[in-house]
Design a protein around this motif. Structure first.
Motif, mmCIF file in Angstrom:
data_model
loop_
_atom_site.group_PDB
_atom_site.id
_atom_site.type_symbol
_atom_site.label_atom_id
_atom_site.label_comp_id
_atom_site.label_asym_id
_atom_site.label_seq_id
_atom_site.Cartn_x
_atom_site.Cartn_y
_atom_site.Cartn_z
ATOM 1 N N PHE A 1 48.132 30.354 45.869
ATOM 2 C CA PHE A 1 47.726 31.171 44.730
ATOM 3 C C PHE A 1 46.256 30.916 44.446
ATOM 4 C CE2 PHE A 1 49.471 27.376 42.574
ATOM 5 C CZ PHE A 1 48.495 27.072 41.636
ATOM 6 N N ILE A 2 45.590 31.966 43.957
ATOM 7 C CA ILE A 2 44.155 31.896 43.680
ATOM 8 C C ILE A 2 43.827 32.684 42.422
ATOM 9 C CG2 ILE A 2 43.521 31.662 46.121
ATOM 10 C CD1 ILE A 2 42.587 34.624 46.016
ATOM 11 N N ARG B 1 36.565 45.604 40.706
ATOM 12 C CA ARG B 1 36.605 45.041 39.348
ATOM 13 C C ARG B 1 37.709 45.678 38.501
ATOM 14 N NH1 ARG B 1 31.663 45.482 35.038
ATOM 15 N NH2 ARG B 1 32.703 44.422 33.348
ATOM 16 N N ASP B 2 37.834 46.999 38.593
ATOM 17 C CA ASP B 2 38.824 47.711 37.784
ATOM 18 C C ASP B 2 40.268 47.417 38.189
ATOM 19 O OD1 ASP B 2 36.790 48.826 36.289
ATOM 20 O OD2 ASP B 2 36.731 50.685 37.455
ATOM 21 N N GLN B 3 40.474 46.816 39.355
ATOM 22 C CA GLN B 3 41.817 46.423 39.797
ATOM 23 C C GLN B 3 41.976 44.900 39.746
ATOM 24 O OE1 GLN B 3 40.051 48.666 41.957
ATOM 25 N NE2 GLN B 3 41.183 50.508 41.494
ATOM 26 N N ASP B 4 41.249 44.255 38.823
ATOM 27 C CA ASP B 4 41.289 42.794 38.670
ATOM 28 C C ASP B 4 40.935 42.077 39.965
ATOM 29 O OD1 ASP B 4 41.935 42.819 35.919
ATOM 30 O OD2 ASP B 4 44.049 43.106 36.399
ATOM 31 N N ALA C 1 52.741 38.302 43.576
ATOM 32 C CA ALA C 1 52.664 38.440 42.120
ATOM 33 C C ALA C 1 51.217 38.317 41.692
ATOM 34 C CB ALA C 1 53.507 37.365 41.435
ATOM 35 N N HIS C 2 50.892 38.974 40.566
ATOM 36 C CA HIS C 2 49.496 39.020 40.133
ATOM 37 C C HIS C 2 49.444 39.262 38.631
ATOM 38 C CE1 HIS C 2 45.257 40.147 40.226
ATOM 39 N NE2 HIS C 2 45.549 41.330 39.717
ATOM 40 N N THR C 3 48.679 38.438 37.918
ATOM 41 C CA THR C 3 48.482 38.687 36.492
ATOM 42 C C THR C 3 47.213 39.500 36.291
ATOM 43 O OG1 THR C 3 47.093 36.740 36.031
ATOM 44 C CG2 THR C 3 49.498 36.447 35.878
ATOM 45 N N ALA C 4 47.086 40.043 35.111
ATOM 46 C CA ALA C 4 45.844 40.693 34.719
ATOM 47 C C ALA C 4 44.771 39.624 34.529
ATOM 48 C CB ALA C 4 46.053 41.450 33.410
ATOM 49 N N LEU C 5 43.524 40.036 34.587
ATOM 50 C CA LEU C 5 42.399 39.148 34.309
ATOM 51 C C LEU C 5 42.341 38.926 32.799
ATOM 52 C CD1 LEU C 5 40.159 37.998 36.186
ATOM 53 C CD2 LEU C 5 38.705 39.835 35.343
ATOM 54 N N ILE C 6 42.218 37.667 32.381
ATOM 55 C CA ILE C 6 42.202 37.360 30.949
ATOM 56 C C ILE C 6 40.934 36.619 30.560
ATOM 57 C CG2 ILE C 6 44.702 37.411 30.650
ATOM 58 C CD1 ILE C 6 44.691 34.325 30.819
ATOM 59 N N GLY C 7 40.537 36.797 29.310
ATOM 60 C CA GLY C 7 39.356 36.151 28.760
ATOM 61 C C GLY C 7 39.709 34.942 27.916
ATOM 62 N N PRO C 8 38.713 34.380 27.232
ATOM 63 C CA PRO C 8 38.920 33.156 26.454
ATOM 64 C C PRO C 8 39.971 33.331 25.358
ATOM 65 C CG PRO C 8 36.826 34.176 25.884
ATOM 66 C CD PRO C 8 37.361 34.913 27.070
ATOM 67 N N PHE D 1 45.916 34.897 38.002
ATOM 68 C CA PHE D 1 46.774 34.194 38.950
ATOM 69 C C PHE D 1 47.248 35.226 39.954
ATOM 70 C CE2 PHE D 1 51.088 33.413 40.394
ATOM 71 C CZ PHE D 1 51.073 32.086 40.801
ATOM 72 N N THR D 2 46.996 34.965 41.229
ATOM 73 C CA THR D 2 47.425 35.867 42.283
ATOM 74 C C THR D 2 48.142 35.050 43.350
ATOM 75 O OG1 THR D 2 45.526 37.290 41.850
ATOM 76 C CG2 THR D 2 46.670 37.622 43.937
ATOM 77 N N LEU D 3 49.430 35.315 43.536
ATOM 78 C CA LEU D 3 50.250 34.626 44.521
ATOM 79 C C LEU D 3 50.268 35.455 45.798
ATOM 80 C CD1 LEU D 3 52.174 32.242 45.147
ATOM 81 C CD2 LEU D 3 54.028 33.674 44.256
ATOM 82 N N LEU D 4 49.911 34.820 46.910
ATOM 83 C CA LEU D 4 49.756 35.526 48.178
ATOM 84 C C LEU D 4 50.887 35.223 49.153
ATOM 85 C CD1 LEU D 4 45.957 34.790 48.612
ATOM 86 C CD2 LEU D 4 47.003 36.894 47.752
#
Length: 181
Positions: free
Chosen positions: A163-164, A123-126, A138-145, A103-106
């Motif tokens: 947000f995207i 990639r290393d910066q999500d 605001a920005h969350t980390a990339l998450i998996g299943p 989740f990235t809020l712009l």
């Protein structure tokens, strides 16, 4: 004459299918209907959408993302200047390296396409480009299943914020709006 009639009929069919309001083209107005069923309304294609008026203000957001590249909800209202808590859960089954979500809020005015395309290199910066870090509220980390992540943030000013998901290719369908009142 027979072919002319067929051609005319096909043309009318294509016109009928292609008609309508083009202002929602590329929006996430339909994404909410395809996403996991919820009691919330789908995202507003424009700021004059009646769904905005009926959306309750809630600074506690729970959001899911799935393997169909969809958020569970695409429209939220929050109070400007107050802390917002957001929990994102990836309910998909596909591996993080092929179907990770965040989740990235712009900030208002950010060019979403440029932001997402530039981020594909990081990639290393999500998938958030250092050149565009100033566009992120605001920005969350990339998450998996099966994974979840939680963040808190404040939207200082009233307005409409996009947000995207920044995972490559996801921003086209994984987007929504937060309205700060």
């Amino acid at each position: 004459m027979k072919y002319l009639s067929i051609l005319f009929g096909c043309s009318m069919f294509l016109i009928a299918c292609g008609g309508g309001d083009k202002s929602t083209l590329g929006s996430t107005a339909d994404t909410g209907r395809l996403a996991k069923a919820s009691s919330k309304t789908s995202a507003a294609a424009s700021q004059s959408n009646p769904a905005i008026e009926s959306e309750p203000v809630n600074n506690q957001i729970e959001l899911t993302a799935n393997d169909r590249m969809q958020y569970s909800d695409t429209l939220f209202k929050v109070r400007a200047g107050e802390k917002v808590s957001l929990k994102l859960t990836n309910i998909g089954k596909m591996p993080k390296n092929s179907m990770g979500h965040n989740f990235t809020l712009l900030k208002t005015g950010t060019d979403i396409t440029k932001f997402a395309i530039e981020g594909m290199k990081y990639r290393d910066q999500d998938y958030v480009s250092p050149a565009f870090k100033g566009s992120v509220i605001a920005h969350t980390a990339l998450i998996g299943p099966g994974e979840s992540t939680q963040i808190t943030f404040v939207i200082k000013n009233k307005g409409y914020y996009d947000f995207i998901c920044t995972f490559p290719g996801h921003y086209g369908s994984m987007r929504g709006k937060i309205i700060a009142e």
